[in-house]
Scaffold this motif. Structure first.
Motif, PDB file in Angstrom:
ATOM      1  N   SER A  11       0.828  -1.217  -0.019  1.00 11.92           N
ATOM      2  CA  SER A  11      -0.096  -0.068   0.008  1.00 11.92           C
ATOM      3  C   SER A  11       1.095   1.254   0.074  1.00 11.92           C
ATOM      4  CB  SER A  11      -1.008  -0.026   1.307  1.00 11.92           C
ATOM      5  OG  SER A  11      -0.027  -0.004   2.588  1.00 11.92           O
ATOM      6  N   GLY A  12       0.206   2.433  -0.573  1.00 13.97           N
ATOM      7  CA  GLY A  12       1.212   3.553  -0.555  1.00 13.97           C
ATOM      8  C   GLY A  12       0.111   4.696  -1.134  1.00 13.97           C
ATOM      9  N   VAL A  13       0.864   5.631  -1.765  1.00 18.18           N
ATOM     10  CA  VAL A  13       0.381   6.879  -2.008  1.00 18.18           C
ATOM     11  C   VAL A  13       0.622   7.249  -3.746  1.00 18.18           C
ATOM     12  CG1 VAL A  13      -0.261   9.536  -1.936  1.00 18.18           C
ATOM     13  CG2 VAL A  13       0.078   7.930   0.056  1.00 18.18           C
ATOM     14  N   ASP A  18      -1.744  11.531  -5.399  1.00 17.85           N
ATOM     15  CA  ASP A  18      -1.721  11.703  -3.935  1.00 17.85           C
ATOM     16  C   ASP A  18      -3.008  10.833  -3.342  1.00 17.85           C
ATOM     17  OD1 ASP A  18      -0.215  12.504  -1.801  1.00 17.85           O
ATOM     18  OD2 ASP A  18      -1.655  14.265  -1.455  1.00 17.85           O
ATOM     19  N   ARG A  19      -3.383   9.871  -3.921  1.00 17.65           N
ATOM     20  CA  ARG A  19      -4.327   9.305  -3.429  1.00 17.65           C
ATOM     21  C   ARG A  19      -3.941   7.738  -2.846  1.00 17.65           C
ATOM     22  NH1 ARG A  19      -8.893  10.056  -8.227  1.00 17.65           N
ATOM     23  NH2 ARG A  19      -9.227  12.468  -7.599  1.00 17.65           N
ATOM     24  N   PRO A  20      -4.521   7.115  -2.114  1.00 15.92           N
ATOM     25  CA  PRO A  20      -4.242   5.814  -1.541  1.00 15.92           C
ATOM     26  C   PRO A  20      -4.135   4.741  -2.612  1.00 15.92           C
ATOM     27  CG  PRO A  20      -5.567   6.695   0.018  1.00 15.92           C
ATOM     28  CD  PRO A  20      -5.786   7.607  -1.279  1.00 15.92           C
TER      29      PRO A  20
END
Length: 262
Positions: A11-13, A18-20
């Motif tokens: 998981s990240g951005v 700039d969204r998960p």
């Protein structure tokens, strides 16, 4: 029919949005695809019952590199040099490891995947090699290109890794700061770096459970011996195996206590 290979996501951005997001590196996808498999990314489920539908359809699982496994899973306190962790990812991958162990599903671990495999089988990790393994080489070479060869791996004679790779020694990249410390149940270390740090792992009692501490998905084009590992994995996944249904609650219950402690 080409085998379906599950690869857990991280998981990240998103860099632009700039969204998960859930994601994994393209190199794993291409290595599996070009070896003859069909890669399927597995998101980090909040409700693991969703795996009931997915897992019986998979022919193998590849555990990729990534962030650190939380040490509470192997009953240790965090070291000051412990990196980023994700309890939900640990929960997902430990559940998947329990599944592949019970169902004899072919399994390949890479970097974190090798460490997770060892932990899932009852072993522990050096949380930071530089501070916990005196005399170690520089293993975290994150500033270098991912396909840069750093050190040699000496492969144990007679091991399954030797039979697959066809060599007793090869060069590898090195992008990790953790490594296997105490071995899990049934684990055999089949390759070491020049400083003695475990670099290859196999579980002889399992149909196909092998792992590499390096990143063969980044170097198989430059070092063709590593392409043999992916081909051997996909070939084993291609063999027919009995698909059975499972009860998620029973399968994953033993790991819940550890996860809740993180």
């Amino acid at each position: 029919m080409r085998p379906l290979i599950g690869i857990p996501c991280h998981s990240g951005v998103g860099a632009e949005s700039d969204r998960p997001i859930f994601f994994n590196n393209k190199a794993y996808i291409r290595a599996v695809e070009l070896a003859g498999g069909v890669p399927i990314l597995i998101p980090i489920f909040e409700d693991l019952s969703g795996l009931e539908t997915l897992l019986p359809r998979l022919d193998g699982i590849l555990f990729s590199g990534g962030i650190d496994v939380h040490p509470s899973v192997y009953q240790e306190e965090p070291h000051p040099m412990l990196g980023e962790t994700n309890p939900l990812l640990d929960k997902l991958e430990l559940a998947l490891m329990r599944y592949v162990k019970e169902k004899e599903l072919p399994t390949l671990g890479i970097c974190r995947g090798m460490q997770l495999m060892n932990v899932a089988l009852g072993g522990s990790l050096y949380q930071d090699l530089q501070s916990q393994y005196p005399g170690s080489l520089k293993h975290p070479n994150w500033e270098l290109p991912r396909n840069h060869m750093v050190h040699k791996v000496i492969i144990e004679p007679g091991s399954r890794m030797e039979k697959i790779l066809g060599v007793r020694e090869t060069r590898v990249n090195s992008l990790h700061h953790q490594a296997v410390k105490s071995k899990g149940t049934g684990v055999v270390i089949s390759g070491h770096a020049e400083d003695g740090v475990p670099e290859l792992l196999e579980v002889p009692g399992h149909r196909f459970m092998l792992a590499a501490q390096c990143h063969p998905e980044e170097i198989w084009r430059d070092e063709p011996v590593w392409g043999k590992l992916f081909h051997a994995f996909i070939e084993e996944c291609s063999n027919a195996h009995k698909r059975t249904t499972l009860t998620i609650d029973k399968l994953f219950a033993p790991i819940q206590t550890h996860i809740q402690a993180i």
